[in-house]
Enzyme design. Structure first.
Site, mmCIF file in Angstrom:
data_model
loop_
_atom_site.group_PDB
_atom_site.id
_atom_site.type_symbol
_atom_site.label_atom_id
_atom_site.label_comp_id
_atom_site.label_asym_id
_atom_site.label_seq_id
_atom_site.Cartn_x
_atom_site.Cartn_y
_atom_site.Cartn_z
ATOM 1 N N SER A 69 66.714 54.157 21.293
ATOM 2 C CA SER A 69 67.368 55.328 22.611
ATOM 3 C C SER A 69 67.211 54.872 23.505
ATOM 4 O O SER A 69 66.563 55.929 24.873
ATOM 5 C CB SER A 69 67.805 56.810 21.771
ATOM 6 O OG SER A 69 66.123 56.714 21.169
ATOM 7 N N LYS A 140 64.242 49.501 11.048
ATOM 8 C CA LYS A 140 65.827 50.187 11.322
ATOM 9 C C LYS A 140 66.846 49.144 11.817
ATOM 10 O O LYS A 140 66.514 49.325 12.468
ATOM 11 C CB LYS A 140 65.581 51.591 11.851
ATOM 12 C CG LYS A 140 67.205 52.653 11.645
ATOM 13 C CD LYS A 140 67.038 53.682 12.054
ATOM 14 C CE LYS A 140 67.358 54.186 13.516
ATOM 15 N NZ LYS A 140 68.977 53.694 14.310
ATOM 16 N N GLU A 209 73.942 59.445 11.472
ATOM 17 C CA GLU A 209 74.111 60.062 13.076
ATOM 18 C C GLU A 209 75.988 61.149 12.417
ATOM 19 O O GLU A 209 76.633 60.019 12.697
ATOM 20 C CB GLU A 209 74.062 59.697 13.666
ATOM 21 C CG GLU A 209 73.978 59.927 14.888
ATOM 22 C CD GLU A 209 73.214 58.655 16.769
ATOM 23 O OE1 GLU A 209 72.225 57.605 15.534
ATOM 24 O OE2 GLU A 209 73.594 58.991 17.762
HETATM 25 O O1 KIV Z 1 67.777 55.273 18.478
HETATM 26 C C1 KIV Z 1 66.969 56.188 17.847
HETATM 27 O O2 KIV Z 1 66.477 56.824 18.933
HETATM 28 C C2 KIV Z 1 68.099 56.852 16.850
HETATM 29 C C3 KIV Z 1 68.219 58.164 16.449
HETATM 30 C C4 KIV Z 1 68.963 58.964 16.845
HETATM 31 C C5 KIV Z 1 68.173 57.835 15.241
HETATM 32 O O3 KIV Z 1 68.361 55.517 16.183
#
Ligand code: KIV
Length: 299
Positions: A69, A140, A209
């Site tokens: 993000s 992630k 999400e």
């Molecule tokens: O990139 C990010 O901040 C995310 C969150 C919104 C879970 O994947």
């Protein structure tokens, strides 16, 4: 001569003092699993630089997600698709330095950006190694069943993995926008199957999400070895995550209704006057179940 401490004055400001190290143990995977089993909510916030990461750690946030993000909130991109691995490495290093400088305890998660794990398991390992060597404790990645083999490959090689289902922003164009996922009986069943495949492959956290609260609550109960972290997924998950800028009221666009600005006075909720205080209020609200509010979560 006295050594300068992390709290000594500098022309560029100071990082916040750590709480007594004796009272704080580093967050670990067994601890997150234990919290999930006990029903204690896990708190996660995004952070992208040393200072905010140190403040989040001092506020008691257990997991810091260096999310892609950052492409939208730091780089001004219109989606996360344009974020590069090198950019992620830079921000993971910055966050890690911030947490280490205050002898922090947070579990740091580095987001694998678009195109860095899609080609092959080997490509995913090379990309994950970059973020782990930059200081991440876990990586992630987004996506359903097709990522399960990759998750297993990384886990077998000692890399903890957080999976991500529901609205997966890296595939926003294929999804047709930032929409709630898993609303129909069929799509909910598919998401459940993917979640089980990811748990079986060894994923040790799962971000959900923009998923209906009933579905995320059911999934949380069905996944004993993979705590769920919700964002726009109601309050039945093992924990919550918010984008830092959103919870500080700094979003540039229209905020989704599930976001709470912890700096603002809202009906029945006292806003905070400092960033650390806002983060502490977030931690407290997640822990006591007052955030998120399922009534603001109509799907
Ligand atoms: O990139 C990010 O901040 C995310 C969150 C919104 C879970 O994947």
């Amino acid at each position: 001569m006295n050594q300068p401490s992390a709290q000594s004055a500098s022309p560029y400001g100071t990082l916040p003092p750590a709480s007594s190290p004796a009272m704080r143990k580093p967050v670990s995977l067994p601890r997150l699993l234990e919290m999930h089993a006990r029903g204690e909510k896990i708190t996660m916030l995004t952070a992208y630089d040393a200072t905010f990461a140190a403040v989040a750690d001092a506020a008691g946030v257990e997991c810091i997600l260096v999310g892609d993000s950052l492409g939208m909130v730091c780089q001004g991109l219109s989606s996360t698709v344009g974020v590069s691995l090198d950019t992620m490495r830079y921000h993971v290093e910055s966050v890690t330095r911030g947490v280490r400088r205050v002898q922090g305890t947070a579990w740091i998660i580095g987001d694998l950006p678009y195109g860095t794990y899609h080609e092959s398991k080997e490509q995913a390992l090379r990309s994950a190694a970059v973020l782990m060597q930059a200081g991440a404790h876990m990586v992630k990645l987004e996506g359903g069943g097709w990522t399960a083999d990759t998750v297993r490959f990384l886990v077998e090689r000692g890399i903890p993995v957080c999976a991500h289902l529901g609205l997966t922003p890296q595939t926003v164009h294929a999804l047709g926008g930032y929409r709630v996922q898993g609303k129909s009986v069929e799509s909910a069943a598919i998401m459940k199957r993917h979640a089980h495949e990811l748990q079986d492959a060894g994923a040790s956290l799962l971000v959900l999400e923009m998923v209906p609260a009933t579905l995320s609550t059911e999934l949380t109960a069905e996944l004993p070895y993979c705590p769920t972290i919700g964002i726009g997924a109601g309050n039945g998950t093992s924990g919550q995550v918010l984008v830092l800028h959103d919870m500080l009221g700094l979003g540039l666009g229209k905020m989704p209704k599930f976001v709470r600005n912890f700096m603002a006075d809202l009906p029945g909720v006292q806003g905070q006057h400092g960033i650390k205080e806002a983060m502490q209020a977030y931690v407290e609200a997640v822990k006591n179940g007052s955030f998120p509010d399922n009534t603001l979560h109509a799907w």
